[in-house]
Design a protein around this motif. Sequence first.
Motif, PDB file in Angstrom:
ATOM      1  N   GLU A  23       5.417   5.231   0.610  1.00 14.18           N
ATOM      2  CA  GLU A  23       5.302   4.781   2.000  1.00 14.18           C
ATOM      3  C   GLU A  23       4.349   3.595   2.118  1.00 14.18           C
ATOM      4  O   GLU A  23       4.612   2.639   2.859  1.00 14.18           O
ATOM      5  CB  GLU A  23       4.810   5.930   2.896  1.00 14.18           C
ATOM      6  CG  GLU A  23       5.814   7.051   3.050  1.00 14.18           C
ATOM      7  CD  GLU A  23       5.221   8.273   3.732  1.00 14.18           C
ATOM      8  OE1 GLU A  23       6.008   9.032   4.325  1.00 14.18           O
ATOM      9  OE2 GLU A  23       3.985   8.460   3.675  1.00 14.18           O
ATOM     10  N   LEU A  25       3.633   1.342  -0.253  1.00 12.48           N
ATOM     11  CA  LEU A  25       4.288   0.170  -0.838  1.00 12.48           C
ATOM     12  C   LEU A  25       5.364  -0.388   0.095  1.00 12.48           C
ATOM     13  O   LEU A  25       5.497  -1.608   0.254  1.00 12.48           O
ATOM     14  CB  LEU A  25       4.889   0.515  -2.199  1.00 12.48           C
ATOM     15  CG  LEU A  25       3.885   0.765  -3.328  1.00 12.48           C
ATOM     16  CD1 LEU A  25       4.603   1.216  -4.587  1.00 12.48           C
ATOM     17  CD2 LEU A  25       3.066  -0.481  -3.592  1.00 12.48           C
ATOM     18  N   ALA A  26       6.122   0.489   0.724  1.00 11.10           N
ATOM     19  CA  ALA A  26       7.164   0.036   1.652  1.00 11.10           C
ATOM     20  C   ALA A  26       6.544  -0.700   2.841  1.00 11.10           C
ATOM     21  O   ALA A  26       7.051  -1.741   3.275  1.00 11.10           O
ATOM     22  CB  ALA A  26       7.992   1.223   2.128  1.00 11.10           C
ATOM     23  N   SER A  27       5.441  -0.192   3.365  1.00 10.91           N
ATOM     24  CA  SER A  27       4.803  -0.872   4.499  1.00 10.91           C
ATOM     25  C   SER A  27       4.224  -2.223   4.076  1.00 10.91           C
ATOM     26  O   SER A  27       4.284  -3.193   4.823  1.00 10.91           O
ATOM     27  CB  SER A  27       3.722   0.014   5.108  1.00 10.91           C
ATOM     28  OG  SER A  27       2.673   0.230   4.183  1.00 10.91           O
ATOM     29  N   ILE A  28       3.678  -2.317   2.870  1.00 13.32           N
ATOM     30  CA  ILE A  28       3.160  -3.598   2.372  1.00 13.32           C
ATOM     31  C   ILE A  28       4.290  -4.611   2.232  1.00 13.32           C
ATOM     32  O   ILE A  28       4.150  -5.783   2.603  1.00 13.32           O
ATOM     33  CB  ILE A  28       2.406  -3.404   1.039  1.00 13.32           C
ATOM     34  CG1 ILE A  28       1.090  -2.653   1.290  1.00 13.32           C
ATOM     35  CG2 ILE A  28       2.136  -4.739   0.355  1.00 13.32           C
ATOM     36  CD1 ILE A  28       0.360  -2.265   0.032  1.00 13.32           C
ATOM     37  N   VAL A  29       5.433  -4.184   1.715  1.00 13.53           N
ATOM     38  CA  VAL A  29       6.587  -5.073   1.568  1.00 13.53           C
ATOM     39  C   VAL A  29       7.066  -5.568   2.930  1.00 13.53           C
ATOM     40  O   VAL A  29       7.336  -6.759   3.121  1.00 13.53           O
ATOM     41  CB  VAL A  29       7.730  -4.382   0.793  1.00 13.53           C
ATOM     42  CG1 VAL A  29       9.028  -5.163   0.899  1.00 13.53           C
ATOM     43  CG2 VAL A  29       7.335  -4.194  -0.657  1.00 13.53           C
ATOM     44  N   LEU A  30       7.152  -4.683   3.901  1.00 16.47           N
ATOM     45  CA  LEU A  30       7.594  -5.078   5.246  1.00 16.47           C
ATOM     46  C   LEU A  30       6.615  -6.056   5.893  1.00 16.47           C
ATOM     47  O   LEU A  30       7.024  -7.058   6.483  1.00 16.47           O
ATOM     48  CB  LEU A  30       7.771  -3.838   6.123  1.00 16.47           C
ATOM     49  CG  LEU A  30       8.994  -2.979   5.833  1.00 16.47           C
ATOM     50  CD1 LEU A  30       8.964  -1.709   6.665  1.00 16.47           C
ATOM     51  CD2 LEU A  30      10.259  -3.767   6.098  1.00 16.47           C
ATOM     52  N   THR A  32       4.589  -8.075   4.363  1.00 16.95           N
ATOM     53  CA  THR A  32       4.699  -9.339   3.626  1.00 16.95           C
ATOM     54  C   THR A  32       5.905 -10.139   4.089  1.00 16.95           C
ATOM     55  O   THR A  32       5.818 -11.357   4.283  1.00 16.95           O
ATOM     56  CB  THR A  32       4.791  -9.067   2.107  1.00 16.95           C
ATOM     57  OG1 THR A  32       3.652  -8.319   1.700  1.00 16.95           O
ATOM     58  CG2 THR A  32       4.861 -10.364   1.329  1.00 16.95           C
ATOM     59  N   LEU A  33       7.035  -9.488   4.288  1.00 16.59           N
ATOM     60  CA  LEU A  33       8.233 -10.179   4.763  1.00 16.59           C
ATOM     61  C   LEU A  33       8.020 -10.780   6.161  1.00 16.59           C
ATOM     62  O   LEU A  33       8.406 -11.924   6.429  1.00 16.59           O
ATOM     63  CB  LEU A  33       9.431  -9.232   4.785  1.00 16.59           C
ATOM     64  CG  LEU A  33      10.010  -8.843   3.429  1.00 16.59           C
ATOM     65  CD1 LEU A  33      11.063  -7.755   3.592  1.00 16.59           C
ATOM     66  CD2 LEU A  33      10.584 -10.051   2.743  1.00 16.59           C
ATOM     67  N   THR A  36       5.524 -13.773   5.906  1.00 17.93           N
ATOM     68  CA  THR A  36       6.172 -14.920   5.264  1.00 17.93           C
ATOM     69  C   THR A  36       7.122 -15.620   6.226  1.00 17.93           C
ATOM     70  O   THR A  36       7.166 -16.853   6.274  1.00 17.93           O
ATOM     71  CB  THR A  36       6.944 -14.460   4.010  1.00 17.93           C
ATOM     72  OG1 THR A  36       6.041 -13.774   3.141  1.00 17.93           O
ATOM     73  CG2 THR A  36       7.567 -15.637   3.281  1.00 17.93           C
TER      74      THR A  36
END
Length: 128
Positions: A23, A25-30, A32-33, A36
């Motif tokens: 969870e 890692l998924a929030s960090i990816v979101l 970041t997107l 960006t």
Amino acid sequence: MKLKDKKTIKIDWSNESGVTLIELLASIVLITLIVTTFLSFFIQASKTNVQIDDTNKATFFAQAEMERLTHDKIPDEMETTISGFEVETKVGDPVNNLYTATVTVSKGGKEYAKMETRFPLPEDSTEK
């Protein structure tokens, strides 16, 4: 001293609250997107502002050169550089007692402004 039941000693892990590594890692990816995407909008807006500023400056320089040609009544061809912009003035041969003057303003090989005008021959001039 009384012993407690085994059921009460057992830890119930199903009621534990917290965040799993997946969870997180998924929030960090979101995040970041999303960041960006917004940064790319800001970068594009900055480039657009620079281009508009260059176009405005070039138009101002072209207008100033047109004023010089109109008021001085001196039809000459010249090329100058102002604030990194190349200002090129071309005056054509008179046709029907009118000169055609073209002012082109460019920077780095890219044309930012181009103006053309016609004005009468100066009264004290002679034909070419």
